[in-house]
Design a protein around this motif. Structure first.
Motif, PDB file in Angstrom:
ATOM      1  N   LEU A  18      51.953  56.733  36.814  1.00 32.30           N
ATOM      2  CA  LEU A  18      50.778  55.862  36.832  1.00 32.30           C
ATOM      3  C   LEU A  18      49.639  56.586  36.129  1.00 32.30           C
ATOM      4  N   LEU A  19      49.619  56.472  34.824  1.00 27.02           N
ATOM      5  CA  LEU A  19      48.665  57.224  34.002  1.00 27.02           C
ATOM      6  C   LEU A  19      47.649  56.326  33.308  1.00 27.02           C
ATOM      7  N   HIS A  20      47.728  55.012  33.562  1.00 31.10           N
ATOM      8  CA  HIS A  20      46.788  54.104  32.913  1.00 31.10           C
ATOM      9  C   HIS A  20      45.629  53.787  33.867  1.00 31.10           C
ATOM     10  N   GLN A  21      44.658  53.052  33.367  1.00 32.35           N
ATOM     11  CA  GLN A  21      43.422  52.844  34.125  1.00 32.35           C
ATOM     12  C   GLN A  21      43.531  51.741  35.170  1.00 32.35           C
ATOM     13  N   ASP A  22      44.022  50.593  34.766  1.00 34.08           N
ATOM     14  CA  ASP A  22      43.999  49.430  35.650  1.00 34.08           C
ATOM     15  C   ASP A  22      45.330  49.327  36.391  1.00 34.08           C
ATOM     16  N   ILE A  23      45.451  50.062  37.481  1.00 33.06           N
ATOM     17  CA  ILE A  23      46.730  50.096  38.194  1.00 33.06           C
ATOM     18  C   ILE A  23      46.795  49.099  39.351  1.00 33.06           C
ATOM     19  N   ILE A  24      45.689  48.485  39.727  1.00 33.75           N
ATOM     20  CA  ILE A  24      45.678  47.634  40.916  1.00 33.75           C
ATOM     21  C   ILE A  24      46.611  46.430  40.776  1.00 33.75           C
ATOM     22  N   PRO A  25      46.610  45.704  39.653  1.00 34.79           N
ATOM     23  CA  PRO A  25      47.566  44.580  39.542  1.00 34.79           C
ATOM     24  C   PRO A  25      49.015  45.032  39.634  1.00 34.79           C
ATOM     25  N   LEU A  26      49.334  46.182  39.073  1.00 37.20           N
ATOM     26  CA  LEU A  26      50.707  46.687  39.137  1.00 37.20           C
ATOM     27  C   LEU A  26      51.073  47.062  40.569  1.00 37.20           C
ATOM     28  N   LEU A  27      50.169  47.727  41.280  1.00 38.63           N
ATOM     29  CA  LEU A  27      50.439  48.080  42.672  1.00 38.63           C
ATOM     30  C   LEU A  27      50.640  46.823  43.514  1.00 38.63           C
TER      31      LEU A  27
END
Length: 223
Positions: A121-130
């Motif tokens: 998880l190295l990108h900025q916008d991780i909330i939708p993926l989580l």
């Protein structure tokens, strides 16, 4: 897609062969001595029957879990890494970008007891993926994340923001890779906003090292 995130994906495409060689030759000392075992023990401690490895790379963790009788499914966004994982005996391994996973355009299965993301998880916008991963978990499932320890790698600039990995200590031809550093509170807030609650936190450390080698988070769905 923001420029930094696009460049992050491109760097993985460029660096895939060098990464496979680095992992399989044991070139990354911190992984050999600390972090590989840390993520494996964290997963085994939950006694899962089915695991999804998010950002599985060349599949070392899939193979380690399968050797222990755990059904392990992988997904990665780089075709070279997916092909390497499949060729090494990891199965099944899906090819899908994080964007495709968020939009549920690729079926990677569901009702997993555990989903892990090991330095993936190295990108900025991780909330939708989580949040998308939360939907794939069984009711008693857990999310295990191992990542760079923000305090260790912040270099005196302890705030969220893009950094660059140059791979200067690695052999081979590498393309510099942007990655997004988030503070500990930012990690916890992201999990909360995606529908998780923090269930455990570890800072894996080698006895001979003065600093932790990683940050390991265990989260459970609030539903």
């Amino acid at each position: 897609m923001p420029a930094d995130e696009s460049t992050l994906l491109q760097s993985w495409n460029h660096n895939a062969h060098a990464w496979i060689e680095a992992i399989r030759s044991g070139a990354i000392e911190s992984r050999l001595k600390v972090t590989d075992q840390a993520i494996l023990l964290a997963i085994l401690g939950r006694q899962p029957e089915r695991v999804l490895d998010l950002g599985c790379g060349e599949g070392w963790l899939l193979r380690a879990l399968a050797e222990r009788g755990i059904e392990a499914v992988g997904v990665d966004g780089d075709e070279t890494l997916v092909e390497a994982a499949r060729a090494a005996g990891s199965s099944p391994v899906h090819l899908a970008s994080y964007e495709q996973l968020v939009e549920a355009r690729v079926d990677v299965g569901r009702d997993y007891n555990l989903i892990c993301a090991n330095f993936a998880l190295l990108h900025q916008d991780i909330i939708p993926l989580l949040a998308a991963m939360d939907a794939l978990l069984a009711p008693d499932g857990a999310l295990v994340i191992q990542t760079l320890h923000p305090w260790t790698v912040a270099a005196g600039d302890y705030q969220d923001g893009w950094r660059e990995e140059t791979f200067s200590g690695f052999d081979g031809q590498w393309q510099p890779m942007p990655w997004y550093l988030r503070t500990l509170s930012s990690w916890i807030n992201a999990l909360d906003m995606a529908g998780f609650r923090l269930a455990g936190l570890q800072e894996p450390q080698h006895p001979q090292s003065p600093v932790p080698q990683s940050l390991l988070l265990v989260a459970e769905s609030r539903l």
